[in-house]
Design a protein around this motif. Structure first.
Motif, PDB file in Angstrom:
ATOM      1  N   UNK A 143       0.776  -1.337   0.054  1.00  0.00           N
ATOM      2  CA  UNK A 143       0.073  -0.028  -0.120  1.00  0.00           C
ATOM      3  C   UNK A 143       0.897   1.100   0.203  1.00  0.00           C
ATOM      4  N   UNK A 144       1.925   1.290   0.735  1.00  0.00           N
ATOM      5  CA  UNK A 144       2.961   2.386   0.632  1.00  0.00           C
ATOM      6  C   UNK A 144       3.346   2.628  -0.898  1.00  0.00           C
ATOM      7  N   UNK A 145       3.809   1.584  -1.593  1.00  0.00           N
ATOM      8  CA  UNK A 145       4.471   1.677  -2.806  1.00  0.00           C
ATOM      9  C   UNK A 145       3.452   2.235  -3.559  1.00  0.00           C
ATOM     10  N   UNK A 146       1.895   2.144  -3.438  1.00  0.00           N
ATOM     11  CA  UNK A 146       0.860   2.428  -4.302  1.00  0.00           C
ATOM     12  C   UNK A 146       0.343   3.856  -4.017  1.00  0.00           C
ATOM     13  N   UNK A 147       1.041   4.408  -3.006  1.00  0.00           N
ATOM     14  CA  UNK A 147       0.696   5.561  -2.827  1.00  0.00           C
ATOM     15  C   UNK A 147       0.019   6.320  -1.356  1.00  0.00           C
ATOM     16  N   UNK A 148      -0.334   5.084  -0.648  1.00  0.00           N
ATOM     17  CA  UNK A 148      -0.893   5.414   0.564  1.00  0.00           C
ATOM     18  C   UNK A 148      -0.020   5.908   1.597  1.00  0.00           C
ATOM     19  N   UNK A 149      -0.439   6.713   2.571  1.00  0.00           N
ATOM     20  CA  UNK A 149       0.319   6.840   3.760  1.00  0.00           C
ATOM     21  C   UNK A 149       0.082   5.923   4.847  1.00  0.00           C
ATOM     22  N   UNK A 150       1.028   5.251   5.124  1.00  0.00           N
ATOM     23  CA  UNK A 150       0.863   4.112   6.231  1.00  0.00           C
ATOM     24  C   UNK A 150       1.754   4.205   7.221  1.00  0.00           C
ATOM     25  N   UNK A 151       1.131   4.063   8.395  1.00  0.00           N
ATOM     26  CA  UNK A 151       1.858   3.960   9.687  1.00  0.00           C
ATOM     27  C   UNK A 151       1.397   2.757  10.387  1.00  0.00           C
ATOM     28  N   UNK A 152       2.161   2.309  11.268  1.00  0.00           N
ATOM     29  CA  UNK A 152       2.078   0.917  11.929  1.00  0.00           C
ATOM     30  C   UNK A 152       2.105   1.240  13.530  1.00  0.00           C
ATOM     31  N   UNK A 153       1.338   0.337  14.110  1.00  0.00           N
ATOM     32  CA  UNK A 153       1.214   0.366  15.532  1.00  0.00           C
ATOM     33  C   UNK A 153       1.485  -1.172  15.980  1.00  0.00           C
ATOM     34  N   UNK A 154       2.407  -1.690  16.295  1.00  0.00           N
ATOM     35  CA  UNK A 154       2.850  -3.038  16.551  1.00  0.00           C
ATOM     36  C   UNK A 154       3.118  -3.244  18.209  1.00  0.00           C
ATOM     37  N   UNK A 155       2.391  -4.375  18.659  1.00  0.00           N
ATOM     38  CA  UNK A 155       2.385  -4.628  20.047  1.00  0.00           C
ATOM     39  C   UNK A 155       2.681  -6.195  20.373  1.00  0.00           C
ATOM     40  N   UNK A 156       3.728  -6.307  21.230  1.00  0.00           N
ATOM     41  CA  UNK A 156       4.074  -7.737  21.770  1.00  0.00           C
ATOM     42  C   UNK A 156       4.135  -7.720  23.094  1.00  0.00           C
ATOM     43  N   UNK A 157       4.185  -8.897  23.596  1.00  0.00           N
ATOM     44  CA  UNK A 157       4.131  -9.540  24.883  1.00  0.00           C
ATOM     45  C   UNK A 157       5.496  -8.675  25.626  1.00  0.00           C
ATOM     46  N   UNK A 158       6.676  -8.967  25.018  1.00  0.00           N
ATOM     47  CA  UNK A 158       8.051  -8.386  25.853  1.00  0.00           C
ATOM     48  C   UNK A 158       9.014  -8.018  24.508  1.00  0.00           C
ATOM     49  N   UNK A 159      10.129  -7.536  24.834  1.00  0.00           N
ATOM     50  CA  UNK A 159      11.240  -7.264  23.615  1.00  0.00           C
ATOM     51  C   UNK A 159      11.671  -8.458  22.874  1.00  0.00           C
ATOM     52  N   UNK A 160      11.652  -9.467  23.528  1.00  0.00           N
ATOM     53  CA  UNK A 160      12.151 -10.682  22.968  1.00  0.00           C
ATOM     54  C   UNK A 160      11.430 -11.305  22.076  1.00  0.00           C
ATOM     55  N   UNK A 161      10.072 -10.897  21.838  1.00  0.00           N
ATOM     56  CA  UNK A 161       8.912 -11.483  21.208  1.00  0.00           C
ATOM     57  C   UNK A 161       8.721 -10.505  20.082  1.00  0.00           C
ATOM     58  N   UNK A 162       9.509  -9.313  19.798  1.00  0.00           N
ATOM     59  CA  UNK A 162       9.504  -8.487  18.765  1.00  0.00           C
ATOM     60  C   UNK A 162       9.817  -8.973  17.409  1.00  0.00           C
ATOM     61  N   UNK A 163       9.062  -8.880  16.556  1.00  0.00           N
ATOM     62  CA  UNK A 163       9.467  -9.703  15.289  1.00  0.00           C
ATOM     63  C   UNK A 163       8.765  -8.620  14.283  1.00  0.00           C
ATOM     64  N   UNK A 164       9.420  -8.684  13.043  1.00  0.00           N
ATOM     65  CA  UNK A 164       9.286  -7.791  11.763  1.00  0.00           C
ATOM     66  C   UNK A 164       9.165  -6.308  12.135  1.00  0.00           C
ATOM     67  N   UNK A 165       9.490  -5.789  13.216  1.00  0.00           N
ATOM     68  CA  UNK A 165       9.492  -4.285  13.386  1.00  0.00           C
ATOM     69  C   UNK A 165      10.620  -3.731  12.486  1.00  0.00           C
ATOM     70  N   UNK A 166      11.657  -4.172  12.415  1.00  0.00           N
ATOM     71  CA  UNK A 166      12.807  -3.614  11.518  1.00  0.00           C
ATOM     72  C   UNK A 166      12.249  -3.238  10.281  1.00  0.00           C
ATOM     73  N   UNK A 167      11.771  -4.084   9.816  1.00  0.00           N
ATOM     74  CA  UNK A 167      11.634  -3.853   8.029  1.00  0.00           C
ATOM     75  C   UNK A 167      10.452  -2.750   7.815  1.00  0.00           C
TER      76      UNK A 167
END
Length: 276
Positions: A143-167
């Motif tokens: 959607x970002x590539x097609x011109x949408x303004x995209x924001x993310x809010x991701x939640x996890x149990x704890x820091x060691x469970x964070x996945x996909x955030x970097x990209x």
């Protein structure tokens, strides 16, 4: 199931990544799937690798018998690759977590109803919890590539469970991270952070959400209060992926049932009853 897009294919593992907490990510060369898949769709994966003699007939070993559903977190039609993200929870996912580059797996897909948005809905907020971020990564990039303004809010149990955030840094206009214990990002539940963001940021045209049932129920409640259009991608155990086994039924507000595999996995929030 869309007969025009359904593919039975072999996916060749080109990259296998694992973390200490049982999370894994597989990149597979599967050009037939990569060309046709849309954000929000999924594949059913046979959990045993194919051996050379089985590759032509796409028949893998039979125990466990049933395929496992996996959301596609990235697809590159030019390279012919798709990426799947998962967490080791049982025998089937443990077998896939042990996949090695060079092994081949039987795939069925792309399956299900993707994320579809009216052209006027330009400002998007993607809300994900845990492994529910997987389909949102694919959706956000597209959607970002097609011109949408995209924001993310991701939640996890704890820091060691964070996945996909970097990209998400490559395409997200705004990035908000929360953990229940406060070990990374803001401390609290995604639904609480969402309520504050909607109050502070003003207008959002649509929320796209995926995560545990309780989180989705809370997120859709916040979206309803704020009068923001909300699409949810549901995760359910399923045995077939195309409407035969009926194991992925979800209640509708009128008392009838929908199937996550064929009617979804993406629904408008008002199409399903997430309190059941």
């Amino acid at each position: 199931m869309n007969a025009e897009t359904l593919v039975k294919a072999v996916g060749l593992v080109t990259r296998a990544e694992r973390s200490g907490r049982g999370f894994f990510r597989l990149t597979l060369h599967a050009p037939e799937v990569a060309r046709k898949v849309q954000p929000g769709q999924f594949v059913m994966v046979a959990v045993h690798p194919l051996v050379a003699a089985e590759a032509e007939s796409l028949v893998a070993r039979w125990d466990p018998l049933l395929r496992r559903p996996f959301s596609i977190c990235r697809a590159d039609a030019n390279r012919g690759e798709i990426a799947l993200m998962g967490e080791t929870r049982g025998r089937g996912s443990a077998l896939l977590a042990a996949a090695l580059p060079g092994q081949r797996y039987s795939l069925l897909g792309p399956l299900g109803r993707p994320f579809r948005l009216e052209r006027a809905r330009r400002r998007l907020l993607l809300v994900g919890g845990g492994m529910g971020v997987a389909p949102l990564l694919f959706a956000g990039e597209r959607f970002a590539a097609s011109g949408h303004e995209v924001s993310v809010l991701f939640g996890y149990r704890t820091q060691s469970a964070v996945v996909g955030w970097e990209e998400t840094a490559a395409w997200a206009a705004g990035r908000y991270l929360a953990t229940e214990d406060g070990s990374a990002g803001e401390k609290g539940l995604v639904s609480d952070v969402l309520r504050r963001l909607l109050a502070e940021r003003g207008k959002v045209d649509a929320i796209l959400a995926c995560g545990p049932p309780g989180m989705l129920a809370a997120v859709t409640g916040v979206a309803r209060e704020a009068r923001v259009h909300c699409l949810v991608s549901l995760e359910r155990a399923m045995g077939c992926g195309f409407g035969v086994c009926l194991s992925c039924a979800v209640a509708r507000p009128d008392g009838t049932y929908a199937l996550v595999c064929t009617d979804g996995p993406v629904f408008a929030a008002e199409e399903v009853d997430l309190t059941v």
